[in-house]
Design a protein around this motif. Structure first.
Motif, PDB file in Angstrom:
ATOM      1  N   ASP A  19       0.814  -1.220   0.000  1.00  0.00           N
ATOM      2  CA  ASP A  19       0.000   0.000   0.000  1.00  0.00           C
ATOM      3  C   ASP A  19       0.846   1.268   0.000  1.00  0.00           C
ATOM      4  O   ASP A  19       0.376   2.329  -0.421  1.00  0.00           O
ATOM      5  CB  ASP A  19      -0.926   0.007   1.227  1.00  0.00           C
ATOM      6  CG  ASP A  19      -1.963  -1.107   1.159  1.00  0.00           C
ATOM      7  OD1 ASP A  19      -2.163  -1.663   0.065  1.00  0.00           O
ATOM      8  OD2 ASP A  19      -2.539  -1.434   2.228  1.00  0.00           O
TER       9      ASP A  19
ATOM     10  N   CYS B  70       1.095   3.256  -3.273  1.00  0.00           N
ATOM     11  CA  CYS B  70      -0.054   3.985  -3.809  1.00  0.00           C
ATOM     12  C   CYS B  70       0.152   5.495  -3.698  1.00  0.00           C
ATOM     13  O   CYS B  70       0.722   5.994  -2.725  1.00  0.00           O
ATOM     14  CB  CYS B  70      -1.323   3.598  -3.072  1.00  0.00           C
ATOM     15  SG  CYS B  70      -1.738   1.844  -3.204  1.00  0.00           S
TER      16      CYS B  70
ATOM     17  N   THR C  17      -2.273   7.571  -3.343  1.00  0.00           N
ATOM     18  CA  THR C  17      -3.160   7.885  -2.217  1.00  0.00           C
ATOM     19  C   THR C  17      -3.344   6.597  -1.420  1.00  0.00           C
ATOM     20  O   THR C  17      -4.084   5.698  -1.831  1.00  0.00           O
ATOM     21  CB  THR C  17      -4.525   8.403  -2.699  1.00  0.00           C
ATOM     22  OG1 THR C  17      -4.329   9.559  -3.522  1.00  0.00           O
ATOM     23  CG2 THR C  17      -5.397   8.780  -1.508  1.00  0.00           C
ATOM     24  N   SER C  18      -2.655   6.519  -0.294  1.00  0.00           N
ATOM     25  CA  SER C  18      -2.603   5.262   0.447  1.00  0.00           C
ATOM     26  C   SER C  18      -3.929   4.956   1.140  1.00  0.00           C
ATOM     27  O   SER C  18      -4.536   5.827   1.771  1.00  0.00           O
ATOM     28  CB  SER C  18      -1.481   5.323   1.490  1.00  0.00           C
ATOM     29  OG  SER C  18      -1.394   4.092   2.187  1.00  0.00           O
ATOM     30  N   SER C  19      -4.379   3.705   0.954  1.00  0.00           N
ATOM     31  CA  SER C  19      -5.546   3.196   1.661  1.00  0.00           C
ATOM     32  C   SER C  19      -5.381   1.685   1.772  1.00  0.00           C
ATOM     33  O   SER C  19      -4.628   1.077   1.011  1.00  0.00           O
ATOM     34  CB  SER C  19      -6.838   3.552   0.921  1.00  0.00           C
ATOM     35  OG  SER C  19      -6.833   2.984  -0.382  1.00  0.00           O
ATOM     36  N   GLU C  20      -6.088   1.081   2.691  1.00  0.00           N
ATOM     37  CA  GLU C  20      -5.906  -0.341   2.950  1.00  0.00           C
ATOM     38  C   GLU C  20      -6.277  -1.179   1.719  1.00  0.00           C
ATOM     39  O   GLU C  20      -7.377  -1.069   1.184  1.00  0.00           O
ATOM     40  CB  GLU C  20      -6.750  -0.773   4.142  1.00  0.00           C
ATOM     41  CG  GLU C  20      -6.479  -2.201   4.586  1.00  0.00           C
ATOM     42  CD  GLU C  20      -7.240  -2.571   5.842  1.00  0.00           C
ATOM     43  OE1 GLU C  20      -7.153  -3.740   6.275  1.00  0.00           O
ATOM     44  OE2 GLU C  20      -7.919  -1.677   6.404  1.00  0.00           O
TER      45      GLU C  20
ATOM     46  N   CYS D 192      -5.035  -0.929  -1.282  1.00  0.00           N
ATOM     47  CA  CYS D 192      -5.011  -0.207  -2.564  1.00  0.00           C
ATOM     48  C   CYS D 192      -3.986  -0.772  -3.540  1.00  0.00           C
ATOM     49  O   CYS D 192      -4.135  -0.638  -4.755  1.00  0.00           O
ATOM     50  CB  CYS D 192      -4.744   1.277  -2.333  1.00  0.00           C
ATOM     51  SG  CYS D 192      -3.111   1.636  -1.614  1.00  0.00           S
ATOM     52  N   GLY D 193      -2.943  -1.415  -3.024  1.00  0.00           N
ATOM     53  CA  GLY D 193      -1.908  -1.929  -3.912  1.00  0.00           C
ATOM     54  C   GLY D 193      -2.152  -3.333  -4.418  1.00  0.00           C
ATOM     55  O   GLY D 193      -1.451  -3.816  -5.303  1.00  0.00           O
TER      56      GLY D 193
ATOM     57  N   HIS E 161      -4.287  -2.812  -8.038  1.00  0.00           N
ATOM     58  CA  HIS E 161      -4.099  -1.510  -8.668  1.00  0.00           C
ATOM     59  C   HIS E 161      -4.093  -1.638 -10.193  1.00  0.00           C
ATOM     60  O   HIS E 161      -3.977  -2.736 -10.752  1.00  0.00           O
ATOM     61  CB  HIS E 161      -2.761  -0.901  -8.222  1.00  0.00           C
ATOM     62  CG  HIS E 161      -1.580  -1.656  -8.758  1.00  0.00           C
ATOM     63  ND1 HIS E 161      -1.040  -1.397  -9.997  1.00  0.00           N
ATOM     64  CD2 HIS E 161      -0.846  -2.676  -8.229  1.00  0.00           C
ATOM     65  CE1 HIS E 161      -0.022  -2.224 -10.209  1.00  0.00           C
ATOM     66  NE2 HIS E 161       0.117  -3.005  -9.141  1.00  0.00           N
TER      67      HIS E 161
ATOM     68  N   SER F 235      -2.464   5.210 -10.162  1.00  0.00           N
ATOM     69  CA  SER F 235      -2.806   5.012  -8.754  1.00  0.00           C
ATOM     70  C   SER F 235      -1.618   4.593  -7.909  1.00  0.00           C
ATOM     71  O   SER F 235      -1.696   4.602  -6.683  1.00  0.00           O
ATOM     72  CB  SER F 235      -3.918   3.960  -8.626  1.00  0.00           C
ATOM     73  OG  SER F 235      -3.475   2.713  -9.157  1.00  0.00           O
ATOM     74  N   ILE F 236      -0.502   4.203  -8.557  1.00  0.00           N
ATOM     75  CA  ILE F 236       0.716   3.826  -7.821  1.00  0.00           C
ATOM     76  C   ILE F 236       1.915   4.553  -8.408  1.00  0.00           C
ATOM     77  O   ILE F 236       1.876   5.042  -9.548  1.00  0.00           O
ATOM     78  CB  ILE F 236       0.962   2.294  -7.874  1.00  0.00           C
ATOM     79  CG1 ILE F 236       1.233   1.854  -9.314  1.00  0.00           C
ATOM     80  CG2 ILE F 236      -0.180   1.538  -7.248  1.00  0.00           C
ATOM     81  CD1 ILE F 236       1.769   0.441  -9.421  1.00  0.00           C
TER      82      ILE F 236
END
Length: 288
Positions: free
Chosen positions: A221, A224, A226-229, A231-232, A235, A241-242
């Motif tokens: 994550d 990313c 914009t980091s969120s649980e 998210c990686g 993707h 997004s990464i």
């Protein structure tokens, strides 16, 4: 106006030009010349005191920063003592200690110069000049070695990052911190994460636990934008997004881009050292 006693002390180094046996006009002219020289002496002495006071504070700041960093990284590094990343861990563990040692040396040298100028101690100033010459020589040597071995440094940076990535189950905290701080992912690119067996195993477990689809190239994550649980895990690299550039590449690019700034800082530091050496030699040569 220079005090009579100090002027007489200075004259002892100039074949006793203060002797009353000389004609009054010639004696007054030479006294004025000596007062002018003593003014330069006082200026050099005060410059030494001010400069070394500032340098001493900088050395103290280095010690404090080193102690703070050492106390913060010790808890993390004690869990990372294994063969795959031993070299990187040893370096990270010794870096704050080197900072503390460097700050201590700077503080001692600065105190020697400051006290030598304030007390007008010739032997302290000679030790101070010798130390500054050694520091200046070391600065030039490190600069030259960095220039000639920059390819080796780049390779070492890449190899160390690869070792951290391949042992992600032990180095996750460090890599996540690096990736989030430098806005990077992997070593050369985000695709490097597929080579990390510990990470791929953890990614599958995380996907099953969170009921999220597992993408073709899952990343942590911290990759990313914009980091969120989670998210990686699924993707899409094409939608931005990464972070796509690897950390070794990003860090080296940053170092290469700022080489001009580092060179300017080095020149300013060398100029300050030379100024201190000249002032110390001027003061030391005029102390009785």
């Amino acid at each position: 106006m220079i005090s009579e006693l100090r002027l007489q002390r200075y004259c002892l180094l100039n074949n006793d030009l203060y002797s009353i046996q000389q004609p009054i006009m010639l004696r007054c002219f030479k006294i004025q010349c000596l007062e002018f020289k003593m003014g330069g002496y006082e200026c050099a002495r005060k410059c030494l005191i001010v400069l070394n006071s500032v340098i001493a504070l900088a050395g103290l700041a280095c010690i404090i920063c080193g102690v703070i960093v050492q106390s913060n990284v010790t808890d993390i590094l004690k869990h990372l003592q294994f063969d795959e990343v031993k070299t990187a861990v040893d370096f990270l563990g010794s870096a704050p200690l080197l900072f503390i040692v460097f700050g201590s040396v700077v503080l001692l040298i600065a105190l020697c110069g400051c006290c030598g100028a304030y007390l007008e101690s010739g032997w302290m100033l000679k030790i101070y000049v010798a130390c500054l010459v050694l520091v200046l020589t070391a600065l030039v040597a490190v600069s030259a070695l960095t220039f000639f071995y920059k390819d080796s440094i780049q390779t070492g940076l890449k190899v160390s990052t690869e070792k951290l990535l391949l042992a992600y189950n032990h180095t996750g905290q460090i890599l996540d911190f690096i990736q989030s701080q430098f806005s990077c992912c992997g070593v050369d690119s985000y695709l490097d994460w597929t080579d990390s067996i510990p990470w791929m195993y953890q990614a599958r477990q995380d996907a099953e636990a969170s009921v999220l689809p597992l993408g073709e190239n899952p990343v942590p994550d911290s990759c990313c934008t914009t980091s969120s649980e989670g998210c990686g895990l699924s993707h899409s690299a094409v939608d931005g997004s990464i972070h796509m550039d690897g950390c070794a590449k990003v860090i080296w690019r940053m170092l290469s881009t700022n080489v001009g700034t580092v060179a300017i800082i080095g020149c300013v530091l060398a100029s300050i050292l030379l100024m201190c050496i000249v002032c110390a030699c001027c003061v030391s040569s005029n102390i009785v």
